[in-house]
Design a protein around this motif. Structure first.
Motif, short mmCIF file in Angstrom:
data_model
loop_
_atom_site.label_atom_id
_atom_site.label_comp_id
_atom_site.label_asym_id
_atom_site.label_seq_id
_atom_site.Cartn_x
_atom_site.Cartn_y
_atom_site.Cartn_z
N LEU A 42 0.82 -1.21 0.00
CA LEU A 42 0.00 0.00 0.00
C LEU A 42 0.86 1.26 0.00
O LEU A 42 2.05 1.22 0.31
CB LEU A 42 -0.91 0.01 1.24
CG LEU A 42 -1.90 -1.14 1.34
CD1 LEU A 42 -2.67 -1.06 2.65
CD2 LEU A 42 -2.84 -1.16 0.15
N LEU A 43 0.24 2.37 -0.33
CA LEU A 43 0.90 3.66 -0.27
C LEU A 43 0.79 4.23 1.13
O LEU A 43 -0.27 4.14 1.76
CB LEU A 43 0.25 4.65 -1.24
CG LEU A 43 0.41 4.38 -2.72
CD1 LEU A 43 -0.40 5.39 -3.52
CD2 LEU A 43 1.88 4.42 -3.13
N HIS A 44 1.88 4.83 1.61
CA HIS A 44 1.89 5.47 2.92
C HIS A 44 2.61 6.81 2.82
O HIS A 44 3.60 6.93 2.09
CB HIS A 44 2.60 4.59 3.95
CG HIS A 44 1.90 3.30 4.21
ND1 HIS A 44 0.81 3.20 5.05
CD2 HIS A 44 2.12 2.05 3.74
CE1 HIS A 44 0.40 1.95 5.09
NE2 HIS A 44 1.18 1.23 4.29
N PRO A 55 4.51 13.64 -8.05
CA PRO A 55 3.41 12.66 -8.02
C PRO A 55 3.68 11.54 -9.02
O PRO A 55 4.32 11.75 -10.04
CB PRO A 55 2.19 13.46 -8.43
CG PRO A 55 2.59 14.88 -8.47
CD PRO A 55 4.08 14.95 -8.49
N ASP A 56 3.21 10.36 -8.68
CA ASP A 56 3.36 9.19 -9.54
C ASP A 56 2.05 8.43 -9.50
O ASP A 56 1.75 7.77 -8.50
CB ASP A 56 4.52 8.33 -9.05
CG ASP A 56 4.88 7.22 -10.00
OD1 ASP A 56 4.35 7.18 -11.13
OD2 ASP A 56 5.70 6.36 -9.62
N PHE A 57 1.25 8.53 -10.54
CA PHE A 57 -0.09 7.96 -10.59
C PHE A 57 -0.89 8.46 -9.39
O PHE A 57 -1.01 9.66 -9.20
CB PHE A 57 -0.06 6.43 -10.70
CG PHE A 57 0.58 5.96 -11.97
CD1 PHE A 57 -0.09 6.02 -13.17
CD2 PHE A 57 1.88 5.48 -11.96
CE1 PHE A 57 0.51 5.60 -14.35
CE2 PHE A 57 2.48 5.04 -13.13
CZ PHE A 57 1.80 5.11 -14.32
N ALA A 58 -1.37 7.56 -8.52
CA ALA A 58 -2.20 7.97 -7.38
C ALA A 58 -1.37 8.48 -6.20
O ALA A 58 -1.92 9.01 -5.25
CB ALA A 58 -3.07 6.81 -6.93
N ALA A 59 -0.07 8.30 -6.23
CA ALA A 59 0.79 8.71 -5.11
C ALA A 59 1.23 10.15 -5.27
O ALA A 59 1.67 10.56 -6.34
CB ALA A 59 2.01 7.80 -5.04
N TRP A 64 4.77 6.60 -0.58
CA TRP A 64 5.58 5.51 -1.14
C TRP A 64 4.90 4.19 -0.85
O TRP A 64 4.30 4.00 0.21
CB TRP A 64 6.99 5.53 -0.53
CG TRP A 64 7.66 6.82 -0.85
CD1 TRP A 64 7.78 7.90 -0.03
CD2 TRP A 64 8.25 7.19 -2.09
NE1 TRP A 64 8.41 8.92 -0.69
CE2 TRP A 64 8.72 8.51 -1.96
CE3 TRP A 64 8.43 6.54 -3.31
CZ2 TRP A 64 9.34 9.19 -2.99
CZ3 TRP A 64 9.06 7.21 -4.32
CH2 TRP A 64 9.51 8.51 -4.17
N ARG A 65 5.04 3.25 -1.79
CA ARG A 65 4.55 1.88 -1.59
C ARG A 65 5.49 1.19 -0.61
O ARG A 65 6.70 1.34 -0.68
CB ARG A 65 4.53 1.12 -2.91
CG ARG A 65 4.08 -0.34 -2.78
CD ARG A 65 4.27 -1.10 -4.08
NE ARG A 65 5.60 -1.02 -4.62
CZ ARG A 65 6.61 -1.82 -4.28
NH1 ARG A 65 6.44 -2.77 -3.38
NH2 ARG A 65 7.79 -1.68 -4.85
#
Length: 129
Positions: A42-44, A55-59, A64-65
């Motif tokens: 998951l992203l945190h 930003p990278d897509f939804a992050a 960071w994943r």
């Protein structure tokens, strides 16, 4: 002892020791198989110190994943270095933990409060994965 300290320091909240494959698989033998990757995938929000502002897509730039920890025991041999984190800024497991901020700041603080012997045991455990 290291695995218990990993749990006590709350590392396992994001670096989840075991995930399972889905119940429905095209190959039945791959259904409900445990995978000890030490991640939740998951992203945190990892805090401003690790943010790159890109930003990278939804992050967003602070997210960071959760990196899987499996395979760390072979990192130096396989890659010729022990650099960690998304940009390689941490030279070892201890530095990687100390860079954790944002949602992971409580785990970093618990690690820092441990006696040296316990910090070393936790790091040895992570390095053995």
């Amino acid at each position: 002892l290291g695995a218990q300290l990993f749990e006590r320091a709350q590392c396992a909240h994001c670096h989840v020791p075991e995930l399972r494959t889905g119940a429905h698989s095209i190959i039945p033998a791959q259904a409900n198989v445990p995978v000890r990757a030490y991640t939740d995938l998951l992203l945190h929000d990892m805090g401003e110190e690790l943010a790159d502002g890109r930003p990278d897509f939804a992050a967003d730039g602070r997210e960071w994943r959760t990196a899987p920890l499996w395979g760390l025991s072979a990192l130096r041999e396989r890659n010729g270095h022990s650099d960690l984190l998304h940009d390689g800024r941490a030279r070892n497991v201890t530095e990687a933990i100390l860079w954790h901020g944002g949602e992971a700041a409580p785990a970093r603080e618990l690690f820092m409060l441990m006696p040296k012997r316990e910090r070393q045991a936790l790091v040895r455990f992570v390095e053995s994965l």
